[in-house]
Design a protein around this motif. Structure first.
Motif, PDB file in Angstrom:
ATOM      1  N   ARG A 197       0.752  -1.188  -0.013  1.00 39.97           N
ATOM      2  CA  ARG A 197      -0.083  -0.087  -0.097  1.00 39.97           C
ATOM      3  C   ARG A 197       0.820   1.082   0.161  1.00 39.97           C
ATOM      4  N   MET A 198       2.468   1.094   0.061  1.00 42.09           N
ATOM      5  CA  MET A 198       2.964   2.293   0.308  1.00 42.09           C
ATOM      6  C   MET A 198       3.622   2.950  -1.073  1.00 42.09           C
ATOM      7  N   SER A 199       3.399   4.250  -1.160  1.00 39.43           N
ATOM      8  CA  SER A 199       4.145   4.830  -2.162  1.00 39.43           C
ATOM      9  C   SER A 199       5.639   4.955  -2.085  1.00 39.43           C
ATOM     10  N   VAL A 200       6.349   5.195  -2.958  1.00 39.43           N
ATOM     11  CA  VAL A 200       7.844   5.487  -2.836  1.00 39.43           C
ATOM     12  C   VAL A 200       8.120   6.578  -1.675  1.00 39.43           C
ATOM     13  N   GLU A 201       7.447   7.618  -1.832  1.00 46.39           N
ATOM     14  CA  GLU A 201       7.427   8.782  -0.930  1.00 46.39           C
ATOM     15  C   GLU A 201       7.627   7.959   0.543  1.00 46.39           C
ATOM     16  N   GLU A 202       6.447   7.328   0.813  1.00 52.07           N
ATOM     17  CA  GLU A 202       6.246   6.595   2.154  1.00 52.07           C
ATOM     18  C   GLU A 202       7.418   5.635   2.316  1.00 52.07           C
ATOM     19  N   LYS A 203       7.912   5.057   1.661  1.00 47.19           N
ATOM     20  CA  LYS A 203       8.708   4.157   1.835  1.00 47.19           C
ATOM     21  C   LYS A 203      10.101   4.812   2.300  1.00 47.19           C
ATOM     22  N   ILE A 204      10.549   5.871   1.635  1.00 52.88           N
ATOM     23  CA  ILE A 204      11.584   6.574   1.807  1.00 52.88           C
ATOM     24  C   ILE A 204      11.270   7.206   3.330  1.00 52.88           C
ATOM     25  N   GLY A 205      10.230   7.518   3.638  1.00 57.23           N
ATOM     26  CA  GLY A 205       9.994   8.155   4.916  1.00 57.23           C
ATOM     27  C   GLY A 205      10.415   7.272   6.068  1.00 57.23           C
ATOM     28  N   GLN A 206      10.030   5.948   5.638  1.00 56.29           N
ATOM     29  CA  GLN A 206      10.175   5.003   7.032  1.00 56.29           C
ATOM     30  C   GLN A 206      12.050   4.759   6.948  1.00 56.29           C
ATOM     31  N   VAL A 253       5.757  18.535  10.907  1.00 54.17           N
ATOM     32  CA  VAL A 253       5.384  18.554   9.451  1.00 54.17           C
ATOM     33  C   VAL A 253       5.702  17.094   8.697  1.00 54.17           C
ATOM     34  N   LEU A 254       7.086  16.990   8.992  1.00 59.21           N
ATOM     35  CA  LEU A 254       7.511  15.859   8.087  1.00 59.21           C
ATOM     36  C   LEU A 254       6.853  14.557   8.798  1.00 59.21           C
ATOM     37  N   ILE A 255       6.274  14.511  10.073  1.00 55.55           N
ATOM     38  CA  ILE A 255       5.747  13.164  10.578  1.00 55.55           C
ATOM     39  C   ILE A 255       4.468  13.138   9.812  1.00 55.55           C
ATOM     40  N   ALA A 256       3.783  14.382   9.901  1.00 48.65           N
ATOM     41  CA  ALA A 256       2.538  14.415   9.421  1.00 48.65           C
ATOM     42  C   ALA A 256       2.204  14.021   8.043  1.00 48.65           C
ATOM     43  N   LYS A 257       3.442  14.139   7.190  1.00 48.21           N
ATOM     44  CA  LYS A 257       3.515  14.071   5.577  1.00 48.21           C
ATOM     45  C   LYS A 257       3.842  12.488   5.341  1.00 48.21           C
ATOM     46  N   GLY A 258       4.074  11.883   6.556  1.00 51.96           N
ATOM     47  CA  GLY A 258       4.652  10.257   6.491  1.00 51.96           C
ATOM     48  C   GLY A 258       6.143  10.423   5.811  1.00 51.96           C
ATOM     49  N   ILE A 273       8.875  10.557   7.813  1.00 48.45           N
ATOM     50  CA  ILE A 273       9.846   9.996   9.004  1.00 48.45           C
ATOM     51  C   ILE A 273       9.504   8.701   9.517  1.00 48.45           C
ATOM     52  N   GLY A 274      10.150   8.039   9.587  1.00 46.14           N
ATOM     53  CA  GLY A 274       9.967   6.780  10.188  1.00 46.14           C
ATOM     54  C   GLY A 274      10.612   6.530  11.711  1.00 46.14           C
ATOM     55  N   SER A 275      11.546   7.357  12.039  1.00 49.71           N
ATOM     56  CA  SER A 275      12.047   7.328  13.661  1.00 49.71           C
ATOM     57  C   SER A 275      12.616   8.894  14.032  1.00 49.71           C
ATOM     58  N   ILE A 276      12.733   8.956  15.114  1.00 51.19           N
ATOM     59  CA  ILE A 276      13.024  10.066  15.904  1.00 51.19           C
ATOM     60  C   ILE A 276      14.292   9.793  16.765  1.00 51.19           C
ATOM     61  N   LEU A 277      15.308  10.760  16.737  1.00 52.63           N
ATOM     62  CA  LEU A 277      16.403  10.743  17.441  1.00 52.63           C
ATOM     63  C   LEU A 277      16.445  11.646  18.401  1.00 52.63           C
ATOM     64  N   GLY A 278      16.657  11.103  19.681  1.00 51.84           N
ATOM     65  CA  GLY A 278      16.906  12.110  20.861  1.00 51.84           C
ATOM     66  C   GLY A 278      15.517  12.853  21.506  1.00 51.84           C
ATOM     67  N   ALA A 279      14.485  11.985  21.657  1.00 52.46           N
ATOM     68  CA  ALA A 279      13.394  12.738  22.122  1.00 52.46           C
ATOM     69  C   ALA A 279      13.488  12.193  23.584  1.00 52.46           C
ATOM     70  N   PHE A 280      13.973  13.023  24.611  1.00 51.66           N
ATOM     71  CA  PHE A 280      14.035  12.561  25.932  1.00 51.66           C
ATOM     72  C   PHE A 280      12.856  13.051  27.234  1.00 51.66           C
ATOM     73  N   ALA A 326      13.195  -3.705   0.540  1.00 49.66           N
ATOM     74  CA  ALA A 326      14.069  -4.674   1.280  1.00 49.66           C
ATOM     75  C   ALA A 326      14.385  -3.731   2.621  1.00 49.66           C
ATOM     76  N   ALA A 327      14.727  -2.596   2.602  1.00 49.72           N
ATOM     77  CA  ALA A 327      15.006  -1.708   3.700  1.00 49.72           C
ATOM     78  C   ALA A 327      13.590  -1.666   4.658  1.00 49.72           C
ATOM     79  N   VAL A 328      12.773  -1.340   4.110  1.00 48.25           N
ATOM     80  CA  VAL A 328      11.285  -1.073   4.691  1.00 48.25           C
ATOM     81  C   VAL A 328      10.770  -2.298   5.230  1.00 48.25           C
ATOM     82  N   ARG A 329      11.198  -3.425   4.527  1.00 48.15           N
ATOM     83  CA  ARG A 329      10.781  -4.720   5.389  1.00 48.15           C
ATOM     84  C   ARG A 329      11.421  -4.708   6.589  1.00 48.15           C
ATOM     85  N   ARG A 330      12.706  -4.609   6.723  1.00 50.51           N
ATOM     86  CA  ARG A 330      13.310  -4.720   7.990  1.00 50.51           C
ATOM     87  C   ARG A 330      12.721  -3.900   8.739  1.00 50.51           C
ATOM     88  N   ILE A 331      12.614  -2.591   8.735  1.00 48.73           N
ATOM     89  CA  ILE A 331      12.172  -1.598   9.643  1.00 48.73           C
ATOM     90  C   ILE A 331      10.753  -1.987  10.112  1.00 48.73           C
TER      91      ILE A 331
END
Length: 842
Positions: free
Chosen positions: A139-148, A170-175, A177-184, A444-449
């Motif tokens: 169901r994922m578009s190329v853009e959504e795969k790159i987002g992950q 904004v990036l998250i809402a658009k799909g 981004i798949g992960s966030i670094l350093g949210a303490f 292949a990358a998105v499968r692993r994620i």
């Protein structure tokens, strides 16, 4: 002014909480400043109260992470605090606060988190996860795969250069981004996850990544320290507790453990690893992965472990961080690979690339290393994440013409997640259109994620890792503090003792040096909100019953700089005492990433203080706080005892007092060699033999592999460490003299406690392959055991050697055993051993 104060520093619309700890001795004040989260931190001593009522303190400290100073100017009332704070990026900013420790409990957050909890987690088989992933992938578009495949930082704070990007929300809402670094901040985790599951096109939850290296809020000894415990269960438990605290706080993906073999004390990141030996490093890598990941990643108290940095980062030339690496394929396989192999076999869910080159190609785009070695040969099926901006650095290295080529190289190397930079988003669509990469590579990358998002349960219950009520109970709980204290005791290494330790509780002590009252005992790579509650050396001694009259204190000097009248005051205190505890070392920012040092000696101000104290004639115990081996030859010659404590964590002062008083008999053994001089570095026990080796019989000859101004051997070798008792080794015996494929060899040795108190000895077994198709190291660790012996007790340690212990990368580049003689060495260090021989028959 004395006591703990807290207040918020207002920076425009935002604010940061700061904690200020003020202590006073004979009119001299000491100020410790800690921000929450722990990004800004410094200590200053020898301060004088200012203002008309003597109620003002001003202090400036250097923040190595920013390469600039921070200044706090504070005005104290009876219960309220005002002032300003100037940060590296601006100020002065106004401060308002009050007396006492802040409460980190947020009832609003507890309520919000409770509202979104309760979703059921489905326990799926691997086949069921694959089916779910394929359905979603379809169901994922190329853009959504790159987002992950794209990760972004939780804030504008950057460890390197600035990264241009749209706001994270904004990036998250658009799909995108798949992960966030350093949210303490749990509030932020909750809000960003809400945007992902309510606003992004496919409602895929986010992974939240952080560097939980040696504790989350309860801080344990730094990894180089806990490696000196040689205690796999203690290390596993420390990692499990760190995971428990972090996972309840919203973190799901840990950028740890670092399993680089490290031989060069100049490299700042030796503090994060297990030292110079691949065998011990492999055992510790396994223990850490098991601690972080537990028995199942579906357990909400676990984190995805990430092995870093693949590979050979610890071989950076000249010990300079981010520098080039040029080693042989054999060294890569025999020295640097074993800990990664062990971590992968233990089930680590992720691997992070190293910044360095291998064979002239940066690892981030090196298909031979990442695809062929890691994926195909080692069979790694988890997520491969770039280190911070490493894909972009392919251009800076000169390995890629621009960002587009860099993105293609990283994808071809099977890099799944780009950390922080935006090259995948910016260039993969065009590369796909041009046929330079294939969509199946993205798949292949998105499968692993996605597989790991199912494995940790967030696809069913996206908020299951935000449990503030539980988190608050975990932070610095009595159980967690006790576990930290236990590991800290085991990590301490006694380097010298002429009989002055353990201390008698009746002694009058002068506790002198910049680390006598310091809370800078947590080390680098920790972000605890509770740094102000770290137990100091003085506090640890006081808790053991030493009265104020028995504890004479003088700072003597700062970590780097002399203090006006500091040495004179320290000498005065020393002369009034029975014994001196001299607390010297490195500040936390002198170790860790981007903290390489050309000269691994103590700063000159501390050396001058030590010389003055030694001249008093009093017995002096040197207590070291540091993150790397240091040059200690002068101290070996002038101190009565030397205690290597490293950065011990939240319970540092109490653990030190346990050892100093003899309530715990030190048992730690070094995992990195300590040089006589900087010129020996890198120095390590498992070096290759030379054609002109130095021996006792030829030491007076000239044309020998030796220095003309010092010894070849280190001051303190790998595996070395003293106890308050003594141990004797005898009756080394082998079960057979010849071995073939399928055989095993038992090696037995008798160890006797020849002292007057119980103690624990780490018995070490080494081998030497006497000759081979390639030159072999003089010794290689292949086994160790811990024996707890009562005074006068003897016990046998028995080791089993098999074919696997004897294999190496031969001249034909095969991992195998070659026929010939082997030597076995067993003892209490790599230097002091008994020897026997056996033969391997083809």
């Amino acid at each position: 002014m004395k006591g703990v104060w807290h207040g918020h520093v207002k920076m425009g619309a935002a604010s940061t909480l700061f904690i200020f700890t003020v202590e006073e001795w004979d009119g001299d004040y000491r100020l410790a400043v800690h921000s929450v989260p722990g990004i800004y931190s410094f200590e200053a001593g020898g301060l004088k109260a200012e203002g008309s009522k003597g109620n003002e303190l001003k202090a400036t400290g250097y923040l190595a992470m920013f390469g600039a100073d921070m200044t706090a100017q504070l005005i104290f009332g009876e219960t309220f605090l005002t002032g300003t704070v100037t940060l590296p990026f601006g100020g002065p900013f106004p401060l308002e606060g009050k007396k006492g420790q802040p409460s980190f409990r947020n009832e609003s957050l507890v309520s919000k988190a409770a509202e979104v909890q309760g979703a059921a987690v489905v326990e799926r088989t691997d086949a069921e996860i694959r089916e779910q992933v394929e359905q979603l992938l379809g169901r994922m578009s190329v853009e959504e795969k790159i987002g992950q495949m794209s990760q972004v930082g939780a804030s504008n704070f950057s460890f390197g250069g600035d990264v241009e990007s749209e706001p994270v929300e904004v990036l998250i809402a658009k799909g995108k981004i798949g992960s966030i670094l350093g949210a303490f901040d749990m509030n932020q985790v909750l809000e960003l996850q809400r945007i992902a599951v309510e606003q992004s096109p496919l409602r895929i939850p986010l992974l939240f990544n952080a560097d939980v290296i040696h504790g989350f809020q309860t801080i344990f000894p730094v990894p180089l320290a806990w490696s000196c415990s040689w205690d796999m269960e203690a290390i596993r438990k420390a990692c499990a507790i760190a995971a428990k605290e972090a996972a309840a706080s919203g973190i799901t993906y840990n950028h740890a453990p670092m399993v680089d073999v490290t031989r060069d004390a100049r490299w700042g990141r030796v503090v994060e690893g297990a030292g110079e030996d691949p065998y011990l490093g492999a055992a510790i890598a396994k223990a850490q992965v098991e601690g972080f990941q537990g028995e199942s990643l579906l357990d909400p108290d676990t984190l995805i472990a990430c092995l870093k940095h693949f590979i050979a980062y610890g071989a950076a030339e000249a010990g300079r961080d981010y520098n080039t690496v040029d080693i042989s394929e054999r060294t890569l396989r025999d020295v640097f690979l074993p800990p990664f192999r062990a971590g992968i076999e233990a089930g680590a869910g992720s691997v992070m690339n190293a910044f360095n080159l291998y064979d002239g190609i940066p690892i981030a785009g090196n298909t031979r290393i990442l695809r062929d070695l890691l994926r195909e040969e080692l069979g790694f099926e988890g997520m491969l994440i770039s280190d911070y901006a490493a894909i972009d650095e392919l251009v800076i290295h000169g390995a890629a013409e621009g960002g587009k080529e860099a993105a293609a190289q990283a994808l071809h190397a099977t890099m799944d997640i780009e950390m922080v930079t935006r090259l995948y988003e910016g260039h993969l669509p065009a590369l796909l259109a041009e046929g330079k990469v294939a969509e199946e590579q993205l798949n292949a990358a998105v499968r692993r994620i996605l597989t790991y998002k199912f494995k940790i349960g967030i696809m069913d219950a996206p908020y299951r890792y935000v449990r503030p009520e539980e988190a608050y109970e975990h932070y610095l709980s009595p159980e967690h503090l006790e576990a930290s204290r236990v590991v800290a005791r085991k990590s301490i290494v006694l380097l010298k003792n002429n009989g002055v330790l353990p201390l008698a509780p009746s002694r009058k002590l002068a506790v002198i040096g910049p680390f006598a009252a310091s809370r800078d005992l947590l080390g680098p790579w920790q972000f605890s909100n509770y740094a102000s509650e770290t137990a100091t050396l003085l506090q640890g001694l006081a808790a053991k019953g030493f009265t104020p009259k028995q504890l004479l204190y003088a700072e003597g000097c700062g970590v780097h700089e002399p203090l006006a009248g500091g040495i004179e005051r320290a000498v005065e205190q020393a002369l009034q005492a029975d014994m001196v505890l001299l607390a010297l070392g490195e500040s936390s920012d002198m170790s860790g990433e981007a903290a390489s040092r050309m000269d691994v000696t103590l700063p000159e101000a501390q050396l001058e203080l030590a010389k003055a104290i030694a001249q008093t004639g009093k017995p002096v115990v040197l207590i070291l706080t540091n993150g790397r081996p240091l040059v200690l030859e002068w101290f070996e010659n002038h101190m009565s005892a030397i205690v290597e404590s490293w950065f011990l964590g939240s319970q540092a002062g109490h653990a030190l007092a346990d050892v100093l008083l003899g309530d715990y008999n030190p048992s730690g053994k070094l995992t990195m060699s300590f040089p006589y001089k900087v010129g020996q570095v890198p120095v390590y026990y498992n070096h290759y033999r030379t054609g002109r080796p130095l021996t006792e019989s030829n030491s007076s000859q000239k044309f020998i592999s030796k220095y003309i101004d010092g010894p070849n051997e280190p001051l303190y070798p790998f595996g070395y460490g003293l106890s308050y008792t003594t141990f004797a080794y005898s009756e080394l015996a082998l079960s057979r003299a010849e071995l073939r494929t399928g055989d095993t060899l038992e090696v037995a040795i008798t160890v006797t406690n020849t002292g007057s108190r119980a103690g624990e000895e780490i018995v070490q077994l080494y081998i030497q392959d006497v000759h081979g198709s390639v030159v072999r190291p003089v010794k290689e660790l292949k086994g160790f055991q811990k024996l707890l012996l009562e005074a006068g007790e003897s016990r046998k340690a028995v080791f089993t050697l098999s074919e696997e212990h004897l294999k190496f990368t031969t001249a034909s580049m095969r991992h195998e055993v070659e026929a010939g003689q082997f030597k076995v060495y067993v003892g209490g260090s790599s230097r002091e051993t008994l020897t026997a021989e056996f033969e391997w028959l083809a």
